[in-house]
Design a protein around this motif. Structure first.
Motif, PDB file in Angstrom:
ATOM      1  N   ILE A  66      26.594  13.234  23.156  1.00 28.86           N
ATOM      2  CA  ILE A  66      25.844  13.736  22.000  1.00 28.86           C
ATOM      3  C   ILE A  66      26.750  13.892  20.783  1.00 28.86           C
ATOM      4  O   ILE A  66      26.377  13.537  19.653  1.00 28.86           O
ATOM      5  CB  ILE A  66      25.163  15.073  22.345  1.00 28.86           C
ATOM      6  CG1 ILE A  66      24.087  14.865  23.409  1.00 28.86           C
ATOM      7  CG2 ILE A  66      24.553  15.716  21.102  1.00 28.86           C
ATOM      8  CD1 ILE A  66      23.444  16.150  23.909  1.00 28.86           C
ATOM      9  N   GLN A  67      27.951  14.421  21.017  1.00 29.28           N
ATOM     10  CA  GLN A  67      28.877  14.650  19.904  1.00 29.28           C
ATOM     11  C   GLN A  67      29.262  13.345  19.198  1.00 29.28           C
ATOM     12  O   GLN A  67      29.253  13.264  17.959  1.00 29.28           O
ATOM     13  CB  GLN A  67      30.131  15.356  20.415  1.00 29.28           C
ATOM     14  CG  GLN A  67      29.914  16.808  20.793  1.00 29.28           C
ATOM     15  CD  GLN A  67      31.147  17.440  21.427  1.00 29.28           C
ATOM     16  OE1 GLN A  67      32.048  16.725  21.905  1.00 29.28           O
ATOM     17  NE2 GLN A  67      31.206  18.758  21.437  1.00 29.28           N
ATOM     18  N   VAL A  68      29.604  12.322  19.978  1.00 33.48           N
ATOM     19  CA  VAL A  68      29.969  11.038  19.380  1.00 33.48           C
ATOM     20  C   VAL A  68      28.764  10.433  18.661  1.00 33.48           C
ATOM     21  O   VAL A  68      28.889   9.874  17.560  1.00 33.48           O
ATOM     22  CB  VAL A  68      30.509  10.067  20.447  1.00 33.48           C
ATOM     23  CG1 VAL A  68      30.724   8.675  19.862  1.00 33.48           C
ATOM     24  CG2 VAL A  68      31.820  10.598  21.027  1.00 33.48           C
ATOM     25  N   GLY A  69      27.577  10.554  19.277  1.00 34.82           N
ATOM     26  CA  GLY A  69      26.367  10.061  18.632  1.00 34.82           C
ATOM     27  C   GLY A  69      26.121  10.751  17.299  1.00 34.82           C
ATOM     28  O   GLY A  69      25.755  10.100  16.303  1.00 34.82           O
ATOM     29  N   ASP A  70      26.335  12.062  17.249  1.00 34.38           N
ATOM     30  CA  ASP A  70      26.168  12.813  16.002  1.00 34.38           C
ATOM     31  C   ASP A  70      27.159  12.366  14.931  1.00 34.38           C
ATOM     32  O   ASP A  70      26.809  12.238  13.749  1.00 34.38           O
ATOM     33  CB  ASP A  70      26.351  14.307  16.260  1.00 34.38           C
ATOM     34  CG  ASP A  70      25.158  14.933  16.951  1.00 34.38           C
ATOM     35  OD1 ASP A  70      24.077  14.318  16.935  1.00 34.38           O
ATOM     36  OD2 ASP A  70      25.305  16.042  17.508  1.00 34.38           O
ATOM     37  N   GLN A  71      28.395  12.146  15.371  1.00 32.56           N
ATOM     38  CA  GLN A  71      29.416  11.741  14.403  1.00 32.56           C
ATOM     39  C   GLN A  71      29.095  10.401  13.750  1.00 32.56           C
ATOM     40  O   GLN A  71      29.358  10.194  12.559  1.00 32.56           O
ATOM     41  CB  GLN A  71      30.788  11.684  15.089  1.00 32.56           C
ATOM     42  CG  GLN A  71      31.350  13.058  15.419  1.00 32.56           C
ATOM     43  CD  GLN A  71      32.657  12.978  16.192  1.00 32.56           C
ATOM     44  OE1 GLN A  71      32.720  12.406  17.274  1.00 32.56           O
ATOM     45  NE2 GLN A  71      33.709  13.555  15.635  1.00 32.56           N
ATOM     46  N   VAL A  72      28.534   9.492  14.527  1.00 31.85           N
ATOM     47  CA  VAL A  72      28.138   8.193  13.967  1.00 31.85           C
ATOM     48  C   VAL A  72      26.888   8.340  13.110  1.00 31.85           C
ATOM     49  O   VAL A  72      26.811   7.837  11.981  1.00 31.85           O
ATOM     50  CB  VAL A  72      27.900   7.163  15.089  1.00 31.85           C
ATOM     51  CG1 VAL A  72      27.303   5.878  14.523  1.00 31.85           C
ATOM     52  CG2 VAL A  72      29.203   6.859  15.820  1.00 31.85           C
ATOM     53  N   ASN A  75      27.450   9.913   9.734  1.00 39.53           N
ATOM     54  CA  ASN A  75      28.433   9.256   8.876  1.00 39.53           C
ATOM     55  C   ASN A  75      27.703   8.455   7.798  1.00 39.53           C
ATOM     56  O   ASN A  75      26.888   7.570   8.091  1.00 39.53           O
ATOM     57  CB  ASN A  75      29.309   8.336   9.735  1.00 39.53           C
ATOM     58  CG  ASN A  75      30.480   7.759   8.969  1.00 39.53           C
ATOM     59  OD1 ASN A  75      30.279   7.158   7.914  1.00 39.53           O
ATOM     60  ND2 ASN A  75      31.669   7.910   9.505  1.00 39.53           N
ATOM     61  N   ASP A  76      27.991   8.751   6.546  1.00 39.49           N
ATOM     62  CA  ASP A  76      27.290   8.087   5.433  1.00 39.49           C
ATOM     63  C   ASP A  76      27.474   6.572   5.446  1.00 39.49           C
ATOM     64  O   ASP A  76      26.568   5.827   5.045  1.00 39.49           O
ATOM     65  CB  ASP A  76      27.774   8.652   4.089  1.00 39.49           C
ATOM     66  CG  ASP A  76      27.278  10.066   3.857  1.00 39.49           C
ATOM     67  OD1 ASP A  76      26.259  10.445   4.482  1.00 39.49           O
ATOM     68  OD2 ASP A  76      27.910  10.799   3.068  1.00 39.49           O
ATOM     69  N   SER A  77      28.628   6.120   5.899  1.00 41.47           N
ATOM     70  CA  SER A  77      28.883   4.674   5.936  1.00 41.47           C
ATOM     71  C   SER A  77      27.904   3.969   6.863  1.00 41.47           C
ATOM     72  O   SER A  77      27.423   2.861   6.575  1.00 41.47           O
ATOM     73  CB  SER A  77      30.321   4.397   6.386  1.00 41.47           C
ATOM     74  OG  SER A  77      31.241   4.939   5.469  1.00 41.47           O
ATOM     75  N   PHE A  78      27.574   4.603   7.984  1.00 42.07           N
ATOM     76  CA  PHE A  78      26.616   4.027   8.922  1.00 42.07           C
ATOM     77  C   PHE A  78      25.186   4.223   8.415  1.00 42.07           C
ATOM     78  O   PHE A  78      24.343   3.332   8.529  1.00 42.07           O
ATOM     79  CB  PHE A  78      26.769   4.670  10.302  1.00 42.07           C
ATOM     80  CG  PHE A  78      27.999   4.240  11.054  1.00 42.07           C
ATOM     81  CD1 PHE A  78      28.030   3.034  11.736  1.00 42.07           C
ATOM     82  CD2 PHE A  78      29.140   5.033  11.065  1.00 42.07           C
ATOM     83  CE1 PHE A  78      29.161   2.628  12.429  1.00 42.07           C
ATOM     84  CE2 PHE A  78      30.272   4.641  11.753  1.00 42.07           C
ATOM     85  CZ  PHE A  78      30.286   3.434  12.431  1.00 42.07           C
ATOM     86  N   LYS A  79      24.920   5.386   7.844  1.00 38.64           N
ATOM     87  CA  LYS A  79      23.568   5.692   7.380  1.00 38.64           C
ATOM     88  C   LYS A  79      23.137   4.763   6.243  1.00 38.64           C
ATOM     89  O   LYS A  79      21.960   4.395   6.131  1.00 38.64           O
ATOM     90  CB  LYS A  79      23.493   7.151   6.914  1.00 38.64           C
ATOM     91  CG  LYS A  79      23.612   8.151   8.060  1.00 38.64           C
ATOM     92  CD  LYS A  79      23.779   9.583   7.556  1.00 38.64           C
ATOM     93  CE  LYS A  79      22.508  10.050   6.851  1.00 38.64           C
ATOM     94  NZ  LYS A  79      22.613  11.488   6.475  1.00 38.64           N
ATOM     95  N   ASN A  80      24.084   4.379   5.414  1.00 47.06           N
ATOM     96  CA  ASN A  80      23.749   3.571   4.237  1.00 47.06           C
ATOM     97  C   ASN A  80      23.827   2.071   4.489  1.00 47.06           C
ATOM     98  O   ASN A  80      23.503   1.273   3.589  1.00 47.06           O
ATOM     99  CB  ASN A  80      24.685   3.931   3.070  1.00 47.06           C
ATOM    100  CG  ASN A  80      24.519   5.374   2.634  1.00 47.06           C
ATOM    101  OD1 ASN A  80      23.426   5.925   2.722  1.00 47.06           O
ATOM    102  ND2 ASN A  80      25.607   5.996   2.190  1.00 47.06           N
ATOM    103  N   TYR A  81      24.245   1.703   5.705  1.00 46.74           N
ATOM    104  CA  TYR A  81      24.387   0.261   5.973  1.00 46.74           C
ATOM    105  C   TYR A  81      23.196  -0.250   6.782  1.00 46.74           C
ATOM    106  O   TYR A  81      22.824   0.317   7.817  1.00 46.74           O
ATOM    107  CB  TYR A  81      25.673  -0.020   6.729  1.00 46.74           C
ATOM    108  CG  TYR A  81      25.892  -1.501   7.001  1.00 46.74           C
ATOM    109  CD1 TYR A  81      26.216  -2.369   5.971  1.00 46.74           C
ATOM    110  CD2 TYR A  81      25.746  -2.020   8.280  1.00 46.74           C
ATOM    111  CE1 TYR A  81      26.404  -3.725   6.201  1.00 46.74           C
ATOM    112  CE2 TYR A  81      25.939  -3.373   8.530  1.00 46.74           C
ATOM    113  CZ  TYR A  81      26.258  -4.220   7.482  1.00 46.74           C
ATOM    114  OH  TYR A  81      26.433  -5.557   7.715  1.00 46.74           O
ATOM    115  N   ASN A  82      22.624  -1.330   6.320  1.00 43.87           N
ATOM    116  CA  ASN A  82      21.500  -1.968   7.009  1.00 43.87           C
ATOM    117  C   ASN A  82      21.797  -3.461   7.094  1.00 43.87           C
ATOM    118  O   ASN A  82      21.712  -4.175   6.099  1.00 43.87           O
ATOM    119  CB  ASN A  82      20.187  -1.711   6.262  1.00 43.87           C
ATOM    120  CG  ASN A  82      18.971  -2.215   7.046  1.00 43.87           C
ATOM    121  OD1 ASN A  82      19.067  -3.160   7.827  1.00 43.87           O
ATOM    122  ND2 ASN A  82      17.833  -1.583   6.800  1.00 43.87           N
TER     123      ASN A  82
END
Length: 330
Positions: A66-72, A75-82
């Motif tokens: 869960i912790q690693v999943g939350d960190q990803v 993370n704005d870099s992952f959230k903003n990338y499609n």
């Protein structure tokens, strides 16, 4: 009359002796039953503490996912990338994904994850994906299978696709078109169970929320089958349970994702370790009762002797009185 009095006193002493012995016997018997109850309670508490410790160890593994999943996911870099809608130049896209891949690797480097990757809605992925996962989840199905997500992390664990229970998966939404997927081998949890079973001589089971067995130490049970109905009904009543059912001491706890960790051990086996203590208690109790009886027996004899002696002295005094009453002068 005096002989009758002595017999009466002797009977009173004998009855008193019997009553004292009975009181000792009842007292020791009551104490023995209390001791047996105390030993059972102590052993049950020990089993409960052991089961809770096992559950905590399992929770550490699940919490880390869960912790690693939350960190990803945060993370704005992952959230903003499609990837599906990326309008960057090819070189920029490569550099972006390279940096994202490094981030995933860094976050999961100390863990024994089988999968730790970002899955995009078009079925492509970024990060570490196990060959086993690729075999069981075709590219066009993997995102769809794991994208049915809850806002509650504990509900995002999945296991048992196509009857296979070798992997435990956790997924979390990053944005509208990507999720983070993490998995571990179920076997990575087995040493936790093996150690407990070997050290404490108990039988362990791990079941899902619908009581499907993910692990069992019982030879007659199989992973993927349902837990015994009686046992499932018992553990369903509480997140933390300690009870006795049909000669078995049972302890059960829920993991953070709602699965059940259950320890069982036959009551006879559990109490067998205390047989030596109970036997010693019985021997000491019997010895005290016997010694008390012997002591009271000799005490009764001494009392009877004293009473007989007193009776003899009184008889002599009576004779002496009769002599004094003789009219010597006629």
């Amino acid at each position: 009359m005096k002989e009758l009095y002595i017999k009466f006193i002797s009977v009173i002493i004998l009855l008193g002796t019997i009553l004292v012995i009975m009181q000792f016997t009842l007292g020791f018997g009551s104490t023995f039953l209390s001791l047996n109850s105390l030993l059972t309670s102590t052993a049950s508490s020990l089993l409960s503490s052991t089961n809770k410790e096992i559950t905590q160890n399992i929770n550490l593994k699940l919490t880390r996912m869960i912790q690693v999943g939350d960190q990803v996911a945060m993370n704005d870099s992952f959230k903003n990338y499609n990837r599906n809608e990326a309008k960057m130049a090819e070189e920029q896209t490569v550099n972006t994904e390279l940096n994202l891949g490094r981030t995933i690797t860094t976050l999961s480097s100390v863990d024994d994850f089988c999968d730790c990757c970002v899955i995009f809605s078009n079925g492509t992925y970024l990060g570490q994906v196990d060959a086993y996962t690729l075999k069981h989840f075709p590219p066009n199905e993997i995102y769809e299978y794991f994208s049915d997500l809850s806002e509650r992390d504990i509900e995002n664990f999945k296991v048992g696709k196509d009857g296979d229970y070798s992997r435990i998966y956790y997924s979390k939404a990053i944005n509208s078109s990507s999720i983070i997927l993490i998995s571990i081998l179920k076997e990575s949890l087995d040493p936790i169970f093996y150690d407990a079973e070997e050290n404490y001589n108990l039988t362990l089971r791990m079941t899902t929320t619908d009581y499907t067995l993910l692990y069992t130490g019982e030879d007659e049970e199989e992973v993927g089958s349902k837990l015994n109905e009686d046992l499932s009904q018992v553990i369903a009543s509480s997140d933390h349970l300690q009870t006795i059912l049909r000669g078995y001491v049972i302890a059960s706890d829920k993991t953070i994702n709602g699965w059940f960790i259950t320890s069982t051990i036959p009551e006879d086996t559990l109490m067998g370790e205390n047989k030596g203590l109970r036997s010693l208690y019985v021997i000491l109790s019997a010895a005290i009762i016997i010694l008390s009886g012997i002591l009271l027996f000799f005490l009764c004899r001494q009392v009877k002797k004293r009473l007989t002696k007193i009776a003899e002295i009184e008889a002599n005094l009576d004779d002496y009185t009769d002599i004094d009453n003789i009219n010597i002068n006629g």
